[in-house]
Enzyme design. Structure first.
Site, PDB file in Angstrom:
ATOM      1  N   HIS A   1      98.988  67.108  38.804  1.00  0.00           N
ATOM      2  CA  HIS A   1      99.947  68.136  39.224  1.00  0.00           C
ATOM      3  C   HIS A   1     100.180  68.129  40.722  1.00  0.00           C
ATOM      4  O   HIS A   1     100.664  69.120  41.262  1.00  0.00           O
ATOM      5  CB  HIS A   1      99.434  69.520  38.797  1.00  0.00           C
ATOM      6  CG  HIS A   1      99.497  69.754  37.326  1.00  0.00           C
ATOM      7  ND1 HIS A   1      98.677  69.108  36.447  1.00  0.00           N
ATOM      8  CD2 HIS A   1     100.300  70.545  36.591  1.00  0.00           C
ATOM      9  CE1 HIS A   1      98.967  69.491  35.209  1.00  0.00           C
ATOM     10  NE2 HIS A   1      99.938  70.364  35.270  1.00  0.00           N
TER      11      HIS A   1
ATOM     12  N   GLU B   1     111.126  68.203  28.701  1.00  0.00           N
ATOM     13  CA  GLU B   1     111.822  67.783  29.928  1.00  0.00           C
ATOM     14  C   GLU B   1     112.900  66.743  29.687  1.00  0.00           C
ATOM     15  O   GLU B   1     114.010  66.867  30.199  1.00  0.00           O
ATOM     16  CB  GLU B   1     110.836  67.201  30.946  1.00  0.00           C
ATOM     17  CG  GLU B   1     110.221  68.207  31.893  1.00  0.00           C
ATOM     18  CD  GLU B   1     109.153  69.012  31.218  1.00  0.00           C
ATOM     19  OE1 GLU B   1     108.769  68.645  30.099  1.00  0.00           O
ATOM     20  OE2 GLU B   1     108.695  69.989  31.802  1.00  0.00           O
TER      21      GLU B   1
END
Lengths: 403, 442
Positions: free
Chosen positions: B241, B172
């Protein structure tokens, strides 16, 4: 007749003394003019030099060890490096006078890197570096006035006083980045754009020996190699990441090998011709579509990490003096030019004087230019947007922001 | 109103484009004789719609309190049509579901309106913008050959190829930096995060490299980039998450933060975000991807955009203002429907944009209703609701409040896994109804 001669002589002497005292520059210029007019044809227009061989990693050939430099090139490099040196020393002075505040990371000692890289690429290519950026701002088209005014935080600064030492930008120069290592993925992104547009341009991404251990740099190596981006990654190894020497920070100090699957070069960063030749080699590698390449420039900074670091707690003064004496980039270039009769001492001195004057003017501008207006406080939040209202420090203060 | 079995069958036949239609026969005969959809579990229905093999976290309790025969959006006929259509899509992978749903023969609503899922609306928006501007490109994990982790970018790689739809490694920080650099050099990237939880790894690039650059360079360097991906809680994916990042990104000047609710929002706001010359954080919601909404004819146009920074009043009301964003707009509308039966008329405002906040819309509404309830999925401390309350206090609307403003938020804990715990750590319809009644002191 003798009386005549003596009176004429005394008149001549008094006239020349008068001239020298009142118009010193004139006499010097006159003298120089005469000198250069006399010996212009005596200078060699170009000479070839033997430079140190680069260490290579995953490459079949190294950059050339015999290079040619012309007189004009030499003078230009000398001038730029001297400008950079004097500009940094002036910034040091102004910082100590508290006219520059905050962060100030000086580049003196590393001039050969910036000037050598720029000599091998075009202004249409792209470059991004970290916070030790004053030198690159200059080579990428910024003027000394703009740079110094930005350091002092005035409206005439290259970023109108809003960026400061670490955030200077110009065409195809993406700063000036404060977060260690963050500029490397940005540089690969610029390289992606070059490949996307198909314009045969490349992007040079610089980082230091301290940043070389950052994870995002390895992520970038991976993607740049995978997508064959036209990126030159350059590690300016000045032996110290802030106060930590390379031996204490890196398990492997062969920074040119850290790209693993990316070919690498280790270059003497104090020799401008070495840097130029290696960068030419790297640029050709990129432009031929072979993908990214890494360069490690072994260089040295005379100042500490920043102005708040004396720079002697983690290294000895003897070491600094030794490098200054033996490998100063400006001295190296000067010796080369003089010993090959490419320039005269006076000519170089003349350049020194003119550079000094330029820096003085710039410093004068930087200290007298007014600070940015308060109306500018909230501007430049968004680009190409209608004006918006920004909350001030309290609910009643509503400030205006224009693009 | 009720479609005959023949009509039903022929619609399926047309939709399956001749690929062994007869194989479908046994399934649909069973369907034709299946109990009316309203008695099926809505969770199962949503599973089919979202093509998800997870049971979607629908807090089904609210369904039990709803009288479905009065909820006009889901009539049995439409239910059956939608389920058939989505099953068709499920079986016929790779085809654009929208074209199937655009078969309007049996649709009862406005002539030119069409049912489009949020996922397809996002897909359309990206497709249209990729076509419109050569410089737009998409990068992220699994966006190309996998068709998108949540199938939002389905079909785009096949259409535009490797140059414009780029699969990245799972790095990322690296690929976000690359996207920002590309934006600085003149491209217009759409950087997809598989979920915004992973954007935390790259948040330095979003804030320090993207958001602040135009200001630091005093206008020399702009960054036209869109960061998009699902935000907030999903179903059973636990603490790491499920975080909502609206407050985190909404805090930073230099960013625009957008949070669409329905398909129209999704399409219009994504198109605006891509056309915007500034960094935009586009917070989607995974649970909304498969939900179909009616899209007006106007919103089907290629130039349909929704301005960033303007909220929408989804439902007019007089007694209380409910301010919300993303998935909770549905919850608020459902709560409003229930409260309406008790004579409480709620005004529901869909924020659409978190930053810049449309304070004028909120203030106008509060000055009308005199009561404010904010609803969000994120944590309460320093959240979106907290900011709304503070802004209302600082503005003229404060004098019109008859009661302190109320925030309905997620519970201040990391998200647990067990279903009963997860259901109870997010606002439910009953929580909203309770809060409204408390605010109104009824």
């Amino acid at each position: 007749l003798e009386k005549h001669l003596i009176s004429n002589l005394s008149r001549f002497v008094s006239l020349s003394i008068h001239l020298v005292i009142n118009f010193p520059s004139l006499s010097l210029q006159g003298a120089a003019l005469v000198m250069s007019a006399r010996s212009y044809s005596d200078f060699t227009t170009q000479a070839s030099f033997e430079i140190k061989k680069c260490d290579i990693h995953k490459l079949d050939e190294a950059p050339a060890t015999e290079v040619v430099m012309t007189r004009d090139e030499g003078l230009q490099y000398y001038r730029t490096m001297q400008t950079m040196r004097r500009m940094e020393l002036k910034a040091d002075q102004l910082y100590k006078q508290k006219i520059i505040r905050g962060f100030c990371h000086l580049y003196d000692g590393q001039e050969a890197c910036a000037v050598g890289i720029e000599a091998a690429i075009n202004l249409t290519d792209h470059l991004i570096t970290a916070y030790r950026a004053h030198g690159y701002t200059l080579t990428r088209g910024g003027t000394v006035r703009e740079i110094m005014a930005e350091l002092t935080g005035r409206r005439g600064g290259i970023a109108k006083g809003k960026g400061g030492s670490m955030h200077m930008y110009s065409k195809n120069f993406y700063g000036g980045n404060g977060i260690v290592g963050a500029q490397v993925p940005l540089g690969a992104g610029v390289a992606l754009a070059c490949k996307y547009f198909g314009n045969n341009e490349l992007c040079v991404s610089l980082y230091g020996d301290g940043a070389a251990n950052q994870g995002q740099i390895f992520e970038t190596y991976n993607m740049a190699a995978l997508w064959k981006l036209p990126a030159i990654f350059i590690c300016e190894n000045n032996r110290y990441g802030m106060g930590t020497s390379v031996e204490r920070a890196a398990a492997s100090t062969d920074y040119y090998k850290r790209g693993d699957f990316i070919p690498g070069l280790r270059v003497d960063g104090m020799d401008i011709l070495c840097v130029r030749e290696a960068t030419r080699f790297a640029a050709e590698h990129c432009r031929s579509g072979k993908g990214p390449i890494l360069m490690e420039l072994q260089t040295y900074r005379y100042h500490g990490h920043s102005m708040s670091d004396p720079g002697v707690s983690y290294r000895t003064r003897e070491e600094i003096q030794e490098v200054r004496g033996k490998s100063d980039p400006i001295s190296l270039l000067k010796d080369r030019m003089l010993s090959n009769n490419m320039a005269s001492v006076e000519e170089l001195k003349e350049i020194d004087v003119s550079v000094r004057k330029e820096i003085e003017d710039a410093a004068q501008f930087a200290t007298t230019d007014p600070e940015p207006p308060l109306e500018d406080l909230c501007n430049h939040i968004f680009y190409n947007d209608p004006p918006l209202e920004v909350r001030g420090t309290n609910p009643w203060t509503k400030l205006k922001s224009v693009s | 109103m009720y479609c005959s079995s023949w009509q039903f069958w022929s619609s399926l036949h047309k939709g399956s484009s001749g690929r062994c239609p007869w194989l479908l026969f046994p399934f649909f005969t069973l369907w034709l004789f299946a109990p009316p959809p309203s008695q099926l579990s809505r969770c199962d229905w949503l599973c089919v719609m979202t093509r998800s093999d997870r049971v979607v976290n629908c807090s089904c309790d609210w369904l039990k309190s709803l009288d479905l025969s009065r909820v006009t959006a889901f009539s049995p006929a439409e239910d059956r049509f939608n389920m058939a259509a989505s099953l068709r899509c499920f079986l016929r992978t790779g085809k654009n579901a929208v074209s199937a749903l655009q078969r309007r023969e049996f649709h009862r609503s406005l002539p030119a309106a069409v049912q489009v899922t949020v996922r397809d609306a996002l897909n359309q928006a990206m497709d249209e913008e990729l076509e419109r501007d050569e410089r737009v490109f998409l990068l992220g994990e699994e966006v190309a050959q996998y068709d998108g982790a949540y199938k939002v970018s389905r079909g785009l790689w096949k259409k535009y190829g490797d140059k414009r739809i780029i699969d990245t490694p799972i790095t990322e920080m690296g690929f976000t930096g690359i996207a920002v650099g590309a934006a600085m050099a003149g491209l217009r990237p759409i950087c997809e995060f598989m979920t915004f939880n992973f954007s935390m790894q790259a948040i330095d690039q979003v804030i320090n490299s993207a958001a602040k650059t135009y200001y630091m360079s005093a206008g020399l360097q702009s960054v036209p980039i869109v960061f998009r991906g699902p935000n907030g809680a999903s179903a059973g994916v636990a603490a790491q998450h499920s975080q909502c990042f609206a407050a985190w990104y909404g805090h930073c000047p230099g960013l625009k933060v957008v949070s669409p609710w329905n398909a129209e929002d999704a399409k219009g706001l994504l198109k605006s975000a891509i056309r915007d010359d500034n960094p935009v954080v586009f917070l989607e919601n995974e649970l909304m991807y498969g939900v179909p909404f009616e899209m007006s004819e106007e919103s089907q146009s290629k130039d349909f955009t929704i301005p960033i920074g303007k909220a929408k009043v989804e439902r007019q009301g007089t007694h209380v203002t409910m301010v919300t964003h993303s998935r909770y707009v549905s919850h608020c509308l459902d709560a409003a429907a229930v409260l309406a039966k008790e004579g409480i008329e709620c005004e529901v405002i869909n924020l659409r944009t978190i930053r810049p906040l449309d304070v004028d819309c909120i203030e106008t509404s509060v000055m009308k209703t005199n009561h404010l309830v904010t609803v969000e999925g994120g944590w309460p401390q320093f959240g979106v609701g907290a900011e709304i309350c503070a802004r209302v206090m600082e503005g003229p609307a404060f004098n019109y409040l008859d009661a302190p403003a109320t925030r309905v938020t997620g519970v201040d804990i990391p998200m647990p896994y067990a279903k009963i715990l997860e259901d109870n750590s997010l606002p439910q319809i009953k929580d909203i109804i309770f809060s409204v009644k408390k605010t109104l002191n009824v």
